[in-house]
Scaffold this motif. Sequence first.
Motif, PDB file in Angstrom:
ATOM      1  N   GLN A  84      41.992  31.583  24.603  1.00  0.00           N
ATOM      2  CA  GLN A  84      42.797  32.791  24.452  1.00  0.00           C
ATOM      3  C   GLN A  84      42.007  33.889  23.748  1.00  0.00           C
ATOM      4  OE1 GLN A  84      45.716  33.419  25.845  1.00  0.00           O
ATOM      5  NE2 GLN A  84      45.589  35.485  25.056  1.00  0.00           N
ATOM      6  N   ARG A  85      41.195  33.515  22.755  1.00  0.00           N
ATOM      7  CA  ARG A  85      40.364  34.496  22.048  1.00  0.00           C
ATOM      8  C   ARG A  85      39.309  35.069  22.994  1.00  0.00           C
ATOM      9  NH1 ARG A  85      39.821  38.702  19.107  1.00  0.00           N
ATOM     10  NH2 ARG A  85      37.932  38.796  17.865  1.00  0.00           N
ATOM     11  N   VAL A  86      38.749  34.228  23.856  1.00  0.00           N
ATOM     12  CA  VAL A  86      37.775  34.707  24.848  1.00  0.00           C
ATOM     13  C   VAL A  86      38.436  35.723  25.763  1.00  0.00           C
ATOM     14  CG1 VAL A  86      36.327  34.061  26.807  1.00  0.00           C
ATOM     15  CG2 VAL A  86      36.338  32.640  24.766  1.00  0.00           C
ATOM     16  N   ARG A  87      39.662  35.416  26.228  1.00  0.00           N
ATOM     17  CA  ARG A  87      40.378  36.353  27.102  1.00  0.00           C
ATOM     18  C   ARG A  87      40.644  37.677  26.386  1.00  0.00           C
ATOM     19  NH1 ARG A  87      43.804  31.913  27.983  1.00  0.00           N
ATOM     20  NH2 ARG A  87      42.918  30.589  29.580  1.00  0.00           N
ATOM     21  N   GLN A  88      40.961  37.598  25.082  1.00  0.00           N
ATOM     22  CA  GLN A  88      41.199  38.818  24.297  1.00  0.00           C
ATOM     23  C   GLN A  88      39.915  39.645  24.189  1.00  0.00           C
ATOM     24  OE1 GLN A  88      42.593  38.027  20.349  1.00  0.00           O
ATOM     25  NE2 GLN A  88      43.167  40.149  19.952  1.00  0.00           N
ATOM     26  N   LEU A  89      38.785  38.980  23.944  1.00  0.00           N
ATOM     27  CA  LEU A  89      37.501  39.682  23.878  1.00  0.00           C
ATOM     28  C   LEU A  89      37.162  40.310  25.234  1.00  0.00           C
ATOM     29  CD1 LEU A  89      35.455  37.105  21.773  1.00  0.00           C
ATOM     30  CD2 LEU A  89      36.242  39.352  21.017  1.00  0.00           C
ATOM     31  N   LEU A  90      37.474  39.606  26.327  1.00  0.00           N
ATOM     32  CA  LEU A  90      37.234  40.153  27.659  1.00  0.00           C
ATOM     33  C   LEU A  90      38.098  41.391  27.900  1.00  0.00           C
ATOM     34  CD1 LEU A  90      37.074  36.793  29.606  1.00  0.00           C
ATOM     35  CD2 LEU A  90      35.213  38.428  29.395  1.00  0.00           C
ATOM     36  N   LYS A  91      39.354  41.324  27.477  1.00  0.00           N
ATOM     37  CA  LYS A  91      40.270  42.457  27.649  1.00  0.00           C
ATOM     38  C   LYS A  91      39.771  43.679  26.883  1.00  0.00           C
ATOM     39  CE  LYS A  91      45.097  43.731  26.987  1.00  0.00           C
ATOM     40  NZ  LYS A  91      46.391  43.312  26.457  1.00  0.00           N
ATOM     41  N   GLU A  92      39.193  43.441  25.693  1.00  0.00           N
ATOM     42  CA  GLU A  92      38.660  44.533  24.881  1.00  0.00           C
ATOM     43  C   GLU A  92      37.290  44.997  25.366  1.00  0.00           C
ATOM     44  OE1 GLU A  92      38.604  42.963  20.931  1.00  0.00           O
ATOM     45  OE2 GLU A  92      40.789  42.806  20.827  1.00  0.00           O
ATOM     46  N   GLY A  93      36.697  44.290  26.348  1.00  0.00           N
ATOM     47  CA  GLY A  93      35.383  44.662  26.876  1.00  0.00           C
ATOM     48  C   GLY A  93      34.245  44.344  25.934  1.00  0.00           C
ATOM     49  N   ARG A  94      34.417  43.316  25.090  1.00  0.00           N
ATOM     50  CA  ARG A  94      33.418  43.005  24.067  1.00  0.00           C
ATOM     51  C   ARG A  94      32.433  41.922  24.472  1.00  0.00           C
ATOM     52  NH1 ARG A  94      36.340  42.037  18.629  1.00  0.00           N
ATOM     53  NH2 ARG A  94      34.223  41.426  18.106  1.00  0.00           N
ATOM     54  N   ILE A  95      32.613  41.295  25.634  1.00  0.00           N
ATOM     55  CA  ILE A  95      31.641  40.295  26.090  1.00  0.00           C
ATOM     56  C   ILE A  95      30.713  40.973  27.086  1.00  0.00           C
ATOM     57  CG2 ILE A  95      31.308  38.097  27.261  1.00  0.00           C
ATOM     58  CD1 ILE A  95      33.867  37.120  26.027  1.00  0.00           C
ATOM     59  N   LYS A  96      29.441  41.016  26.720  1.00  0.00           N
ATOM     60  CA  LYS A  96      28.428  41.757  27.481  1.00  0.00           C
ATOM     61  C   LYS A  96      28.238  41.170  28.889  1.00  0.00           C
ATOM     62  CE  LYS A  96      23.599  43.152  27.192  1.00  0.00           C
ATOM     63  NZ  LYS A  96      22.378  43.033  26.423  1.00  0.00           N
ATOM     64  N   GLY A  97      28.312  42.028  29.905  1.00  0.00           N
ATOM     65  CA  GLY A  97      28.023  41.664  31.286  1.00  0.00           C
ATOM     66  C   GLY A  97      29.118  40.898  31.996  1.00  0.00           C
ATOM     67  N   ALA A  98      30.267  40.689  31.367  1.00  0.00           N
ATOM     68  CA  ALA A  98      31.354  39.929  31.994  1.00  0.00           C
ATOM     69  C   ALA A  98      31.994  40.738  33.114  1.00  0.00           C
ATOM     70  CB  ALA A  98      32.391  39.546  30.958  1.00  0.00           C
ATOM     71  N   GLU A  99      32.239  40.059  34.226  1.00  0.00           N
ATOM     72  CA  GLU A  99      32.869  40.698  35.385  1.00  0.00           C
ATOM     73  C   GLU A  99      33.975  39.800  35.895  1.00  0.00           C
ATOM     74  OE1 GLU A  99      29.712  41.034  38.172  1.00  0.00           O
ATOM     75  OE2 GLU A  99      28.788  42.740  37.181  1.00  0.00           O
ATOM     76  N   LYS A 100      35.039  40.416  36.363  1.00  0.00           N
ATOM     77  CA  LYS A 100      36.127  39.639  36.940  1.00  0.00           C
ATOM     78  C   LYS A 100      35.940  39.606  38.445  1.00  0.00           C
ATOM     79  CE  LYS A 100      40.882  38.564  36.536  1.00  0.00           C
ATOM     80  NZ  LYS A 100      42.079  38.725  35.753  1.00  0.00           N
ATOM     81  N   GLY A 101      35.857  38.376  38.977  1.00  0.00           N
ATOM     82  CA  GLY A 101      35.735  38.200  40.419  1.00  0.00           C
ATOM     83  C   GLY A 101      37.113  38.361  41.047  1.00  0.00           C
ATOM     84  N   ASP A 102      37.387  37.581  42.079  1.00  0.00           N
ATOM     85  CA  ASP A 102      38.693  37.642  42.721  1.00  0.00           C
ATOM     86  C   ASP A 102      39.803  37.257  41.742  1.00  0.00           C
ATOM     87  OD1 ASP A 102      37.526  38.389  45.092  1.00  0.00           O
ATOM     88  OD2 ASP A 102      37.335  36.340  45.820  1.00  0.00           O
ATOM     89  N   ARG A 103      39.639  36.081  41.093  1.00  0.00           N
ATOM     90  CA  ARG A 103      40.671  35.595  40.172  1.00  0.00           C
ATOM     91  C   ARG A 103      40.113  35.166  38.817  1.00  0.00           C
ATOM     92  NH1 ARG A 103      43.589  30.862  42.899  1.00  0.00           N
ATOM     93  NH2 ARG A 103      44.573  30.818  40.877  1.00  0.00           N
ATOM     94  N   PHE A 104      38.817  34.945  38.736  1.00  0.00           N
ATOM     95  CA  PHE A 104      38.245  34.363  37.537  1.00  0.00           C
ATOM     96  C   PHE A 104      37.166  35.256  36.936  1.00  0.00           C
ATOM     97  CE2 PHE A 104      39.538  30.888  40.350  1.00  0.00           C
ATOM     98  CZ  PHE A 104      40.467  30.257  39.527  1.00  0.00           C
ATOM     99  N   TRP A 105      36.989  35.121  35.629  1.00  0.00           N
ATOM    100  CA  TRP A 105      35.934  35.852  34.937  1.00  0.00           C
ATOM    101  C   TRP A 105      34.604  35.147  35.132  1.00  0.00           C
ATOM    102  CZ3 TRP A 105      36.102  40.519  32.736  1.00  0.00           C
ATOM    103  CH2 TRP A 105      37.348  41.068  32.446  1.00  0.00           C
ATOM    104  N   GLU A 106      33.549  35.919  35.311  1.00  0.00           N
ATOM    105  CA  GLU A 106      32.184  35.409  35.385  1.00  0.00           C
ATOM    106  C   GLU A 106      31.434  35.992  34.191  1.00  0.00           C
ATOM    107  OE1 GLU A 106      30.692  36.559  39.178  1.00  0.00           O
ATOM    108  OE2 GLU A 106      31.908  35.097  40.252  1.00  0.00           O
ATOM    109  N   ILE A 107      31.074  35.099  33.262  1.00  0.00           N
ATOM    110  CA  ILE A 107      30.468  35.522  32.005  1.00  0.00           C
ATOM    111  C   ILE A 107      29.010  35.081  31.979  1.00  0.00           C
ATOM    112  CG2 ILE A 107      30.611  35.344  29.495  1.00  0.00           C
ATOM    113  CD1 ILE A 107      33.613  34.593  29.937  1.00  0.00           C
TER     114      ILE A 107
END
Length: 143
Positions: A17-40
């Motif tokens: 859940q914390r990872v998802r929160q960091l992704l929502k805030e744009g704080r994980i470098k280079g993370a992209e959302k594919g069709d349904r899943f995050w690619e970190i």
Amino acid sequence: MKVGTKEAAELLRICTQRVRQLLKEGRIKGAEKGDRFWEIPLFDGKPEVKEGRRGPKPNWKKRVSKAISRICVNQHLIRSNSKHGTNKPVIRVESRGIIRYFHSLEINGSCKVVYRPDKPLSCGAKLWLEVASDVMLTAFVYS
């Protein structure tokens, strides 16, 4: 190499859940959302998290992940298969306290062969392979 949210959480030693929160805030470098899943993407074996503006300093950057997978062959299962005519998997992989057995395993990366007759593993193995956490293991299970 890219991982999902669950793997990123394990590497950072935080909950998904914390990872998802960091992704929502744009704080994980280079993370992209594919069709349904995050690619970190991984940098030096871990996701890179940008520093926040508030709150305490993050503690996951201080820890160095020494997660090693240990691979050995279970000789007792080999003997049992011969004796009983069974085909149970005999390749034992231990990673982060989880033990799995496979018939075939492909190691995509560097590994180290360790022989320690004076200090065996808890399973009794005196010879095993050590593989770093960023090395991909591809397992094939045959019935």
